[in-house]
Design a protein around this motif. Sequence first.
Motif, PDB file in Angstrom:
ATOM      1  N   LEU A 173       0.840  -1.192   0.000  1.00 17.69           N
ATOM      2  CA  LEU A 173       0.000   0.000   0.000  1.00 17.69           C
ATOM      3  C   LEU A 173       0.879   1.247   0.000  1.00 17.69           C
ATOM      4  O   LEU A 173       2.105   1.159   0.080  1.00 17.69           O
ATOM      5  N   PHE A 174       0.242   2.393  -0.091  1.00 15.66           N
ATOM      6  CA  PHE A 174       0.955   3.667  -0.056  1.00 15.66           C
ATOM      7  C   PHE A 174       0.413   4.501   1.098  1.00 15.66           C
ATOM      8  O   PHE A 174      -0.799   4.546   1.323  1.00 15.66           O
ATOM      9  N   LEU A 175       1.320   5.138   1.823  1.00 13.79           N
ATOM     10  CA  LEU A 175       0.928   5.990   2.940  1.00 13.79           C
ATOM     11  C   LEU A 175       0.873   7.447   2.492  1.00 13.79           C
ATOM     12  O   LEU A 175       1.816   7.951   1.876  1.00 13.79           O
ATOM     13  N   LEU A 176      -0.221   8.102   2.808  1.00 17.19           N
ATOM     14  CA  LEU A 176      -0.334   9.538   2.591  1.00 17.19           C
ATOM     15  C   LEU A 176       0.133  10.207   3.878  1.00 17.19           C
ATOM     16  O   LEU A 176      -0.510  10.085   4.921  1.00 17.19           O
ATOM     17  N   VAL A 177       1.272  10.888   3.811  1.00 21.03           N
ATOM     18  CA  VAL A 177       1.932  11.413   5.007  1.00 21.03           C
ATOM     19  C   VAL A 177       1.975  12.939   4.963  1.00 21.03           C
ATOM     20  O   VAL A 177       2.315  13.533   3.934  1.00 21.03           O
ATOM     21  N   GLN A 178       1.644  13.546   6.079  1.00 22.07           N
ATOM     22  CA  GLN A 178       1.702  15.002   6.170  1.00 22.07           C
ATOM     23  C   GLN A 178       3.152  15.476   6.137  1.00 22.07           C
ATOM     24  O   GLN A 178       4.045  14.859   6.712  1.00 22.07           O
ATOM     25  N   ARG A 179       3.395  16.570   5.458  1.00 22.33           N
ATOM     26  CA  ARG A 179       4.745  17.128   5.381  1.00 22.33           C
ATOM     27  C   ARG A 179       5.195  17.672   6.737  1.00 22.33           C
ATOM     28  O   ARG A 179       4.379  18.048   7.581  1.00 22.33           O
TER      29      ARG A 179
ATOM     30  N   ILE B  74      -8.247  20.575   6.077  1.00 25.62           N
ATOM     31  CA  ILE B  74      -8.096  19.806   4.837  1.00 25.62           C
ATOM     32  C   ILE B  74      -7.817  18.334   5.142  1.00 25.62           C
ATOM     33  O   ILE B  74      -8.366  17.432   4.492  1.00 25.62           O
ATOM     34  N   TRP B  75      -6.983  18.075   6.157  1.00 22.19           N
ATOM     35  CA  TRP B  75      -6.699  16.688   6.518  1.00 22.19           C
ATOM     36  C   TRP B  75      -7.943  15.978   7.038  1.00 22.19           C
ATOM     37  O   TRP B  75      -8.181  14.805   6.742  1.00 22.19           O
ATOM     38  N   LEU B  76      -8.749  16.688   7.824  1.00 22.35           N
ATOM     39  CA  LEU B  76      -9.995  16.099   8.318  1.00 22.35           C
ATOM     40  C   LEU B  76     -10.907  15.740   7.152  1.00 22.35           C
ATOM     41  O   LEU B  76     -11.460  14.629   7.095  1.00 22.35           O
ATOM     42  N   GLU B  77     -11.055  16.657   6.215  1.00 21.65           N
ATOM     43  CA  GLU B  77     -11.908  16.407   5.057  1.00 21.65           C
ATOM     44  C   GLU B  77     -11.360  15.252   4.214  1.00 21.65           C
ATOM     45  O   GLU B  77     -12.131  14.446   3.674  1.00 21.65           O
ATOM     46  N   THR B  78     -10.031  15.172   4.113  1.00 20.60           N
ATOM     47  CA  THR B  78      -9.409  14.089   3.342  1.00 20.60           C
ATOM     48  C   THR B  78      -9.669  12.739   3.991  1.00 20.60           C
ATOM     49  O   THR B  78     -10.040  11.764   3.322  1.00 20.60           O
ATOM     50  N   ILE B  79      -9.483  12.671   5.314  1.00 23.21           N
ATOM     51  CA  ILE B  79      -9.707  11.414   6.034  1.00 23.21           C
ATOM     52  C   ILE B  79     -11.173  11.005   5.953  1.00 23.21           C
ATOM     53  O   ILE B  79     -11.500   9.829   5.737  1.00 23.21           O
ATOM     54  N   GLN B  80     -12.064  11.964   6.118  1.00 22.76           N
ATOM     55  CA  GLN B  80     -13.497  11.665   6.034  1.00 22.76           C
ATOM     56  C   GLN B  80     -13.862  11.135   4.654  1.00 22.76           C
ATOM     57  O   GLN B  80     -14.657  10.197   4.526  1.00 22.76           O
ATOM     58  N   SER B  81     -13.272  11.719   3.625  1.00 22.61           N
ATOM     59  CA  SER B  81     -13.563  11.287   2.261  1.00 22.61           C
ATOM     60  C   SER B  81     -13.028   9.878   2.003  1.00 22.61           C
ATOM     61  O   SER B  81     -13.738   9.008   1.475  1.00 22.61           O
ATOM     62  N   TYR B  82     -11.770   9.634   2.396  1.00 22.95           N
ATOM     63  CA  TYR B  82     -11.162   8.324   2.165  1.00 22.95           C
ATOM     64  C   TYR B  82     -11.819   7.223   3.000  1.00 22.95           C
ATOM     65  O   TYR B  82     -11.804   6.043   2.614  1.00 22.95           O
ATOM     66  N   SER B  83     -12.376   7.590   4.147  1.00 23.06           N
ATOM     67  CA  SER B  83     -12.989   6.577   5.016  1.00 23.06           C
ATOM     68  C   SER B  83     -14.203   5.920   4.360  1.00 23.06           C
ATOM     69  O   SER B  83     -14.637   4.843   4.777  1.00 23.06           O
ATOM     70  N   LYS B  84     -14.744   6.550   3.337  1.00 30.99           N
ATOM     71  CA  LYS B  84     -15.901   6.001   2.632  1.00 30.99           C
ATOM     72  C   LYS B  84     -15.489   5.062   1.498  1.00 30.99           C
ATOM     73  O   LYS B  84     -16.340   4.418   0.886  1.00 30.99           O
ATOM     74  N   ASP B  85     -14.187   5.014   1.228  1.00 27.54           N
ATOM     75  CA  ASP B  85     -13.664   4.176   0.147  1.00 27.54           C
ATOM     76  C   ASP B  85     -13.193   2.843   0.726  1.00 27.54           C
ATOM     77  O   ASP B  85     -12.278   2.796   1.543  1.00 27.54           O
ATOM     78  N   LYS B  86     -13.797   1.749   0.314  1.00 29.21           N
ATOM     79  CA  LYS B  86     -13.458   0.432   0.853  1.00 29.21           C
ATOM     80  C   LYS B  86     -12.052  -0.017   0.459  1.00 29.21           C
ATOM     81  O   LYS B  86     -11.506  -0.946   1.057  1.00 29.21           O
TER      82      LYS B  86
ATOM     83  N   VAL C 299      -9.441   1.918   0.658  1.00 28.12           N
ATOM     84  CA  VAL C 299      -8.490   2.733   1.414  1.00 28.12           C
ATOM     85  C   VAL C 299      -8.436   2.249   2.854  1.00 28.12           C
ATOM     86  O   VAL C 299      -9.470   2.001   3.482  1.00 28.12           O
ATOM     87  N   PHE C 300      -7.215   2.106   3.370  1.00 27.37           N
ATOM     88  CA  PHE C 300      -7.017   1.667   4.751  1.00 27.37           C
ATOM     89  C   PHE C 300      -6.849   2.882   5.655  1.00 27.37           C
ATOM     90  O   PHE C 300      -5.961   3.709   5.437  1.00 27.37           O
ATOM     91  N   ILE C 301      -7.717   3.007   6.653  1.00 27.12           N
ATOM     92  CA  ILE C 301      -7.627   4.074   7.646  1.00 27.12           C
ATOM     93  C   ILE C 301      -7.158   3.457   8.957  1.00 27.12           C
ATOM     94  O   ILE C 301      -7.715   2.457   9.418  1.00 27.12           O
ATOM     95  N   VAL C 302      -6.115   4.025   9.554  1.00 30.06           N
ATOM     96  CA  VAL C 302      -5.605   3.504  10.820  1.00 30.06           C
ATOM     97  C   VAL C 302      -6.709   3.555  11.870  1.00 30.06           C
ATOM     98  O   VAL C 302      -7.390   4.578  12.012  1.00 30.06           O
ATOM     99  N   PRO C 303      -6.934   2.453  12.603  1.00 28.70           N
ATOM    100  CA  PRO C 303      -7.981   2.445  13.635  1.00 28.70           C
ATOM    101  C   PRO C 303      -7.843   3.607  14.613  1.00 28.70           C
ATOM    102  O   PRO C 303      -6.741   4.001  14.977  1.00 28.70           O
ATOM    103  N   LYS C 304      -8.975   4.153  15.019  1.00 26.47           N
ATOM    104  CA  LYS C 304      -9.084   5.256  15.982  1.00 26.47           C
ATOM    105  C   LYS C 304      -8.687   6.609  15.395  1.00 26.47           C
ATOM    106  O   LYS C 304      -8.741   7.618  16.091  1.00 26.47           O
ATOM    107  N   GLN C 305      -8.283   6.637  14.115  1.00 27.03           N
ATOM    108  CA  GLN C 305      -7.920   7.924  13.530  1.00 27.03           C
ATOM    109  C   GLN C 305      -9.155   8.779  13.279  1.00 27.03           C
ATOM    110  O   GLN C 305      -9.080  10.003  13.276  1.00 27.03           O
TER     111      GLN C 305
END
Length: 224
Positions: A67-73, A94-106, A108-114
């Motif tokens: 997989l690929f990690l999306l990492v904040q600069r 922007i990061w909150l909106e990005t995480i919320q958007s990706y969380s709806k994509d099956k 995409v892996f979201i780290v638990p509790k994020q």
Amino acid sequence: MDETISLLPFIESGGEGFLLDIPVLDSDRNLFQGYSYPFQIVDKGQHLSIIVKAGLKINDADRFKSLFLLVQRDDYPILPDDLTPFTNVSIDRIWLETIQSYSKDKNVFIVPKQLSREGKATAFRSLFYCKKQQKFFHPPCPECGTELDLCQDDTLLISKSLPPFSTSLKRYLFCSRCHAAKTNYEFYQFSRSADDLIFTKDRFDLIKDFSKLRSAVSSSFPCP
């Protein structure tokens, strides 16, 4: 202080379950000592993030999924704009909106509790990587050994003649415990610029200050 979570349990664990596998440029530590960023960057062309090659594994077993990690600069190559100012608050939104958007994509892996049930994103604690020991760790306070926090207190920053968190792109690590006890007033940023005050410190100063550690620190700290 906003709640944060640690990525360490998802990287290093003695128990069962999956782990994040974040490979370095070369397994021979001597070959990548000169690199400032030891991980395999796939894309660094974005202003707010980089993409790093990674995967999932179970303990010491081989990786079973890439997989690929999306990492904040660590810092942002964004020029100041008085008409449409871009700040830390903008980045967090922007990061909150990005995480919320990706969380709806099956896919995409979201780290638990994020992402909480209320839909609020939880930030990760600052994470360093020791190239010599090849180990991740949370940076401790050189004075008391407590993990450093991201300072978001505008009043405190202004009192130290530093740019506020909410109206700038500057981010500083500090020890909230030592500040409360009035024993250590150091602030550390990723890198210094020409307009920084002379007393401000960067990541290299923090690493040097680790030599002053006399207090007990977390077991994840790599230095003896």
